[in-house]
Design a protein around this motif. Structure first.
Motif, PDB file in Angstrom:
ATOM      1  N   ALA A   8       4.745   2.647  -0.851  1.00  0.00           N
ATOM      2  CA  ALA A   8       5.660   3.479  -2.441  1.00  0.00           C
ATOM      3  C   ALA A   8       6.969   1.772  -1.845  1.00  0.00           C
ATOM      4  O   ALA A   8       6.987   1.210  -2.931  1.00  0.00           O
ATOM      5  CB  ALA A   8       6.594   4.521  -2.315  1.00  0.00           C
ATOM      6  N   GLY A  57      -3.316   5.095   0.850  1.00  0.00           N
ATOM      7  CA  GLY A  57      -1.947   4.100   0.525  1.00  0.00           C
ATOM      8  C   GLY A  57      -3.203   3.722  -1.389  1.00  0.00           C
ATOM      9  O   GLY A  57      -3.867   4.654  -1.893  1.00  0.00           O
ATOM     10  N   THR A  58      -2.071   2.962  -1.969  1.00  0.00           N
ATOM     11  CA  THR A  58      -2.624   2.656  -2.865  1.00  0.00           C
ATOM     12  C   THR A  58      -2.653   0.708  -2.418  1.00  0.00           C
ATOM     13  O   THR A  58      -1.877   0.581  -2.319  1.00  0.00           O
ATOM     14  CB  THR A  58      -0.981   2.823  -3.964  1.00  0.00           C
ATOM     15  OG1 THR A  58      -0.552   4.291  -3.827  1.00  0.00           O
ATOM     16  CG2 THR A  58      -1.457   2.085  -5.365  1.00  0.00           C
ATOM     17  N   THR A 111       3.777   2.074  -7.994  1.00  0.00           N
ATOM     18  CA  THR A 111       2.367   1.654  -8.035  1.00  0.00           C
ATOM     19  C   THR A 111       2.570   0.798  -9.959  1.00  0.00           C
ATOM     20  O   THR A 111       1.762  -0.387 -10.322  1.00  0.00           O
ATOM     21  CB  THR A 111       0.769   0.926  -7.454  1.00  0.00           C
ATOM     22  OG1 THR A 111       1.732   0.562  -5.804  1.00  0.00           O
ATOM     23  CG2 THR A 111       0.669  -0.851  -6.915  1.00  0.00           C
ATOM     24  N   GLY A 125       0.811  -1.592   0.066  1.00  0.00           N
ATOM     25  CA  GLY A 125       0.167   0.115   0.142  1.00  0.00           C
ATOM     26  C   GLY A 125       1.065   1.345  -0.061  1.00  0.00           C
ATOM     27  O   GLY A 125      -0.124   2.415  -0.506  1.00  0.00           O
ATOM     28  N   SER A 129       3.247   6.835  -4.326  1.00  0.00           N
ATOM     29  CA  SER A 129       3.092   4.596  -4.557  1.00  0.00           C
ATOM     30  C   SER A 129       1.934   4.734  -5.711  1.00  0.00           C
ATOM     31  O   SER A 129       2.491   3.281  -5.903  1.00  0.00           O
ATOM     32  CB  SER A 129       2.897   4.333  -3.025  1.00  0.00           C
ATOM     33  OG  SER A 129       1.963   4.612  -2.687  1.00  0.00           O
ATOM     34  N   PRO A 168       5.529  -1.529  -4.534  1.00  0.00           N
ATOM     35  CA  PRO A 168       6.252  -1.202  -5.646  1.00  0.00           C
ATOM     36  C   PRO A 168       7.886  -1.898  -5.531  1.00  0.00           C
ATOM     37  O   PRO A 168       8.623  -2.467  -7.010  1.00  0.00           O
ATOM     38  CB  PRO A 168       5.387  -0.411  -6.534  1.00  0.00           C
ATOM     39  CG  PRO A 168       4.876   0.527  -5.616  1.00  0.00           C
ATOM     40  CD  PRO A 168       4.881  -0.432  -4.325  1.00  0.00           C
ATOM     41  N   SER A 193       4.973  -0.696 -11.053  1.00  0.00           N
ATOM     42  CA  SER A 193       5.281  -1.627 -11.356  1.00  0.00           C
ATOM     43  C   SER A 193       4.488  -2.893 -12.186  1.00  0.00           C
ATOM     44  O   SER A 193       4.683  -4.059 -13.048  1.00  0.00           O
ATOM     45  CB  SER A 193       5.448  -2.274 -10.176  1.00  0.00           C
ATOM     46  OG  SER A 193       4.728  -2.418  -9.073  1.00  0.00           O
ATOM     47  N   MET A 194       3.500  -2.697 -11.946  1.00  0.00           N
ATOM     48  CA  MET A 194       2.355  -3.451 -12.302  1.00  0.00           C
ATOM     49  C   MET A 194       1.968  -2.927 -14.249  1.00  0.00           C
ATOM     50  O   MET A 194       2.236  -4.441 -15.233  1.00  0.00           O
ATOM     51  CB  MET A 194       0.545  -2.588 -11.992  1.00  0.00           C
ATOM     52  CG  MET A 194       0.430  -3.314 -10.585  1.00  0.00           C
ATOM     53  SD  MET A 194      -1.383  -1.715 -10.191  1.00  0.00           S
ATOM     54  CE  MET A 194      -2.280  -3.614 -10.968  1.00  0.00           C
ATOM     55  N   LEU A 226      -6.704   2.546  -0.304  1.00  0.00           N
ATOM     56  CA  LEU A 226      -6.931   1.046   0.859  1.00  0.00           C
ATOM     57  C   LEU A 226      -7.694   0.181   0.807  1.00  0.00           C
ATOM     58  O   LEU A 226      -8.820   0.939   0.262  1.00  0.00           O
ATOM     59  CB  LEU A 226      -5.884  -0.002   1.970  1.00  0.00           C
ATOM     60  CG  LEU A 226      -4.160   1.111   1.300  1.00  0.00           C
ATOM     61  CD1 LEU A 226      -3.161   1.158   3.546  1.00  0.00           C
ATOM     62  CD2 LEU A 226      -3.703   0.451   1.115  1.00  0.00           C
ATOM     63  N   GLU A 252      -1.505  -8.032 -14.087  1.00  0.00           N
ATOM     64  CA  GLU A 252      -3.528  -7.610 -13.568  1.00  0.00           C
ATOM     65  C   GLU A 252      -3.704  -6.658 -14.247  1.00  0.00           C
ATOM     66  O   GLU A 252      -5.167  -6.446 -13.571  1.00  0.00           O
ATOM     67  CB  GLU A 252      -3.079  -7.364 -11.886  1.00  0.00           C
ATOM     68  CG  GLU A 252      -1.553  -7.911 -11.379  1.00  0.00           C
ATOM     69  CD  GLU A 252      -0.562  -8.019 -10.893  1.00  0.00           C
ATOM     70  OE1 GLU A 252       0.242  -7.008 -12.151  1.00  0.00           O
ATOM     71  OE2 GLU A 252       0.084  -7.805  -9.597  1.00  0.00           O
ATOM     72  N   ALA A 286      -3.085  -2.440  -5.463  1.00  0.00           N
ATOM     73  CA  ALA A 286      -2.846  -2.774  -6.518  1.00  0.00           C
ATOM     74  C   ALA A 286      -4.056  -3.578  -6.957  1.00  0.00           C
ATOM     75  O   ALA A 286      -4.633  -3.311  -8.204  1.00  0.00           O
ATOM     76  CB  ALA A 286      -1.567  -3.778  -6.538  1.00  0.00           C
TER      77      ALA A 286
END
Lengths: 203, 136
Positions: free
Chosen positions: A78, B50-51, B81, A76, B77, A81, B84-85, B44, B91, B53
């Motif tokens: 940084a 938050g982040t 995120t 959730g 993030s 990732p 990186s995805m 979330l 996904e 995925a």
């Protein structure tokens, strides 16, 4: 040779270490960040341990790829990732072998660290996890203990640096004098690796 | 340009209410002709900042009509995120793109352009151009 169990034990050791150091990491992060680094990594690596037990991946590469994927989906912040990319790229570079040599692993890990640099756009000296990971990756070609020492020294060396990436960079000169939480957790990762190697079986 | 399939848009913020509000704002400011699918992916799953995925993946799947998906993000993030995805994972729908744009202004431009039938490149260009509008 380093077998699947070695990498699984490494991840378990990281989870235990992050659990033990969570408050310290969060303390460091409250000085220059948003005070969630410890709890984020705690949640992430607990989920990693859980999924490794449940799915029981069969190769070293699969262990790290799955661990990385799990971090990206559960952290959730940084660090999800970033650490996720580190492990996933390292795992992919290891391929499908049942066991890998120390040299293979050192090369794969260097590729993982390079991918972290690419993702975050940070360089050595920016006061990030790379300040621990870059010297560790270099030392890993020689020994696990050397990599742990290099990461620890790299983390301490972030204290006088001014942050140029991430939330801490908003603080400008006020980020000087604090050890970077990401570099600190990276040192934990490498110390857990050295401890896993010392514990025997995989060495 | 395609009349049938519109580009989908996902707005990723650290905060659920921010993502949802910007979706509303973009739809409102784009006014009458809003037909492009837009989905928020904020915060979330437990409602915290938050982040996620998981939420991003779900939002992207929900707006994917086969013409591509443009993802706009706020900071930190959220950026990492999605990157990186896109770099490694499976996904996100095929033809998903992280768009480099200011979050609010870019969202409005993207929704207008996608609703007008613009393809993914056009949506991306319109959102990015929002950086060029100086306020002083």
């Amino acid at each position: 040779m380093l077998d699947t169990d070695f990498f699984r034990r490494w991840m378990t050791a990281v989870a235990a270490s992050v659990e033990r150091e969570a408050n310290h990491l969060t303390e460091l992060d409250s000085a220059i960040g948003d005070a969630d680094h410890g709890s984020n990594l705690q949640r992430g690596f607990a989920a990693v341990t859980e999924v490794l037990e449940k799915d029981a991946p069969a190769t070293p590469g699969a262990v790290l790829t799955l661990a990385g994927r799990q971090l990206i989906s559960t952290v959730g912040g940084a660090s999800g990732p970033l650490y996720g990319t580190l492990l996933r790229r390292t795992g992919k570079a290891l391929g499908d072998d049942d066991a890998v040599t120390g040299t293979q692993f050192a090369q794969a890990f260097a590729a993982g660290v390079a991918a972290v640099g690419q993702l975050g756009g940070a360089q050595a000296g920016d006061k990030t996890m790379l300040d621990a990971l870059l010297p560790a990756a270099e030392a890993l070609a020689t020994s696990f203990d050397g990599a742990a020492e290099a990461a620890r020294a790299g983390a301490v060396a972030t204290v006088p640096m001014q942050a140029r990436k991430g939330r801490a960079s908003y603080l400008g000169e006020r980020s000087i004098g604090h050890q970077d939480p990401g570099a600190t957790s990276s040192a934990l990762l490498m110390e857990a690796l050295a401890a896993t190697a010392t514990d025997g079986v995989g060495a | 340009m395609s009349d049938e399939q519109q580009v989908g848009i996902v707005l990723v913020s650290h905060s659920g209410p921010v993502a949802e509000s910007v979706v509303e704002l973009a739809r409102g400011l784009a006014a009458g002709g809003v037909t492009a699918p837009v989905a928020p992916a904020g915060g979330l799953p437990n409602g915290g900042l938050g982040t996620s995925a998981e939420l991003i993946g779900r939002a992207a799947a929900s707006v994917d009509r086969g013409a591509g998906v443009a993802v706009l993000v706020d900071l930190g993030s959220a950026v990492l995120t999605v990157k990186s995805m896109l770099a490694d994972g499976d996904e996100l729908p095929e033809n998903t793109r992280l768009v480099d744009a200011p979050f609010v202004e870019g969202a409005v431009a993207a929704v207008v352009t996608a609703s007008a039938g613009g393809d993914l490149a056009a949506v991306e260009a319109a959102a990015s151009e929002a950086y060029g509008y100086r306020k002083t």
